[in-house]
Design a protein around this motif. Structure first.
Motif, PDB file in Angstrom:
ATOM      1  N   ASP A 189       0.876  -1.167   0.000  1.00 47.42           N
ATOM      2  CA  ASP A 189       0.000   0.000   0.000  1.00 47.42           C
ATOM      3  C   ASP A 189       0.916   1.219   0.000  1.00 47.42           C
ATOM      4  N   ILE A 190       0.972   1.906  -1.152  1.00 54.00           N
ATOM      5  CA  ILE A 190       1.900   3.024  -1.312  1.00 54.00           C
ATOM      6  C   ILE A 190       1.121   4.264  -1.729  1.00 54.00           C
ATOM      7  N   GLU A 191       1.456   5.389  -1.078  1.00 52.39           N
ATOM      8  CA  GLU A 191       0.796   6.652  -1.389  1.00 52.39           C
ATOM      9  C   GLU A 191       1.861   7.738  -1.485  1.00 52.39           C
ATOM     10  N   SER A 192       1.779   8.536  -2.560  1.00 50.21           N
ATOM     11  CA  SER A 192       2.759   9.591  -2.777  1.00 50.21           C
ATOM     12  C   SER A 192       2.068  10.845  -3.298  1.00 50.21           C
ATOM     13  N   GLY A 193       2.432  11.973  -2.729  1.00 49.29           N
ATOM     14  CA  GLY A 193       1.906  13.240  -3.228  1.00 49.29           C
ATOM     15  C   GLY A 193       2.511  13.633  -4.562  1.00 49.29           C
ATOM     16  N   GLY A 194       3.648  13.052  -4.890  1.00 49.88           N
ATOM     17  CA  GLY A 194       4.337  13.356  -6.142  1.00 49.88           C
ATOM     18  C   GLY A 194       4.359  12.164  -7.067  1.00 49.88           C
ATOM     19  N   ILE A 254      -1.576   1.373  -5.168  1.00 50.41           N
ATOM     20  CA  ILE A 254      -0.575   2.429  -5.358  1.00 50.41           C
ATOM     21  C   ILE A 254      -1.289   3.700  -5.819  1.00 50.41           C
ATOM     22  N   ARG A 255      -1.029   4.807  -5.094  1.00 53.96           N
ATOM     23  CA  ARG A 255      -1.645   6.091  -5.418  1.00 53.96           C
ATOM     24  C   ARG A 255      -0.557   7.155  -5.536  1.00 53.96           C
ATOM     25  N   ALA A 299      -3.532   4.259  -9.181  1.00 50.36           N
ATOM     26  CA  ALA A 299      -4.109   5.528  -9.585  1.00 50.36           C
ATOM     27  C   ALA A 299      -3.021   6.590  -9.602  1.00 50.36           C
ATOM     28  N   ALA A 300      -3.126   7.490 -10.570  1.00 51.01           N
ATOM     29  CA  ALA A 300      -2.197   8.615 -10.665  1.00 51.01           C
ATOM     30  C   ALA A 300      -2.944   9.836 -11.178  1.00 51.01           C
ATOM     31  N   GLY A 301      -2.545  10.984 -10.684  1.00 55.06           N
ATOM     32  CA  GLY A 301      -3.194  12.220 -11.090  1.00 55.06           C
ATOM     33  C   GLY A 301      -2.916  12.607 -12.523  1.00 55.06           C
ATOM     34  N   GLU A 302      -1.741  12.245 -13.058  1.00 52.07           N
ATOM     35  CA  GLU A 302      -1.368  12.688 -14.392  1.00 52.07           C
ATOM     36  C   GLU A 302      -1.044  11.566 -15.371  1.00 52.07           C
TER      37      GLU A 302
END
Length: 181
Positions: free
Chosen positions: A67-72, A85-86, A106-109
């Motif tokens: 379970d990985i979460e990154s703002g970048g 993974i986010r 999931a990724a924002g870009e």
């Protein structure tokens, strides 16, 4: 406060929190790591327990049941398997095999990989275009709003019921409780 350098592994049950960067020469094996940037020379094996959270970037050689979460950005050198993974911006699984197999990503870009899914049709969920961290905050705020609205409706029903009662016929302690509402 500051950065941390770990010469070995972060095992299950261990937690590492830093305001700066965390560099791990070994692997994360079910442990929890929270930092600005997280650099893992080995793998991140979540064992369906550990959580990795970075305000900026995460780098690892491969990921499994994590379970990985990154703002970048999140950079995985070889394979991402059965993980959640986010990434706020980019998720790149490149170099080596560059495979994503199973899990929810999931990724924002952008999400980039050499291959996504496999011949065994393991369920692999991909979402791009909405920052997953903002989506998570939105869902939490929406849930809180719905719970508050439900409580408000219950209070209004109670007040309507109390409004129909002749207070002068009630004992003083009951009147005090009603006034406290």
């Amino acid at each position: 406060i500051g950065g941390v350098l770990i010469g070995g592994n972060v095992n299950q049950g261990f937690k590492v929190k830093a305001t700066g960067d965390v560099e791990i020469k070994g692997s994360i094996l079910g442990g929890d790591v929270t930092a600005r940037n997280i650099f893992v020379k080995g793998s991140i094996q979540g064992m369906n327990r550990g959580h990795v959270v970075a305000t900026e970037d995460v780098r690892a050689s491969f990921v499994e049941n994590a379970d990985i979460e990154s703002g970048g950005n999140i950079y995985i050198h070889d394979v991402a398997m059965h993980s959640t993974i986010r990434a706020g911006q980019l998720l790149a699984v490149e170099g080596g095999k560059g495979q994503i197999i199973g899990g929810a990503l999931a990724a924002g870009e952008e999400i980039s990989a050499n291959s996504i899914g496999n011949a065994a049709n393991v369920i692999t969920r991909i979402s791009v275009g909405v920052n997953p961290l903002l989506q998570k905050k939105y869902k939490a705020a929406l849930k809180e709003y719905m719970e508050s609205k439900k409580r408000l409706d219950q209070l209004n029903k109670t007040l309507n019921t109390l409004g129909k009662i002749d207070v002068s016929l009630l004992p003083k302690d009951k009147v005090d409780k009603i006034n406290a509402l």
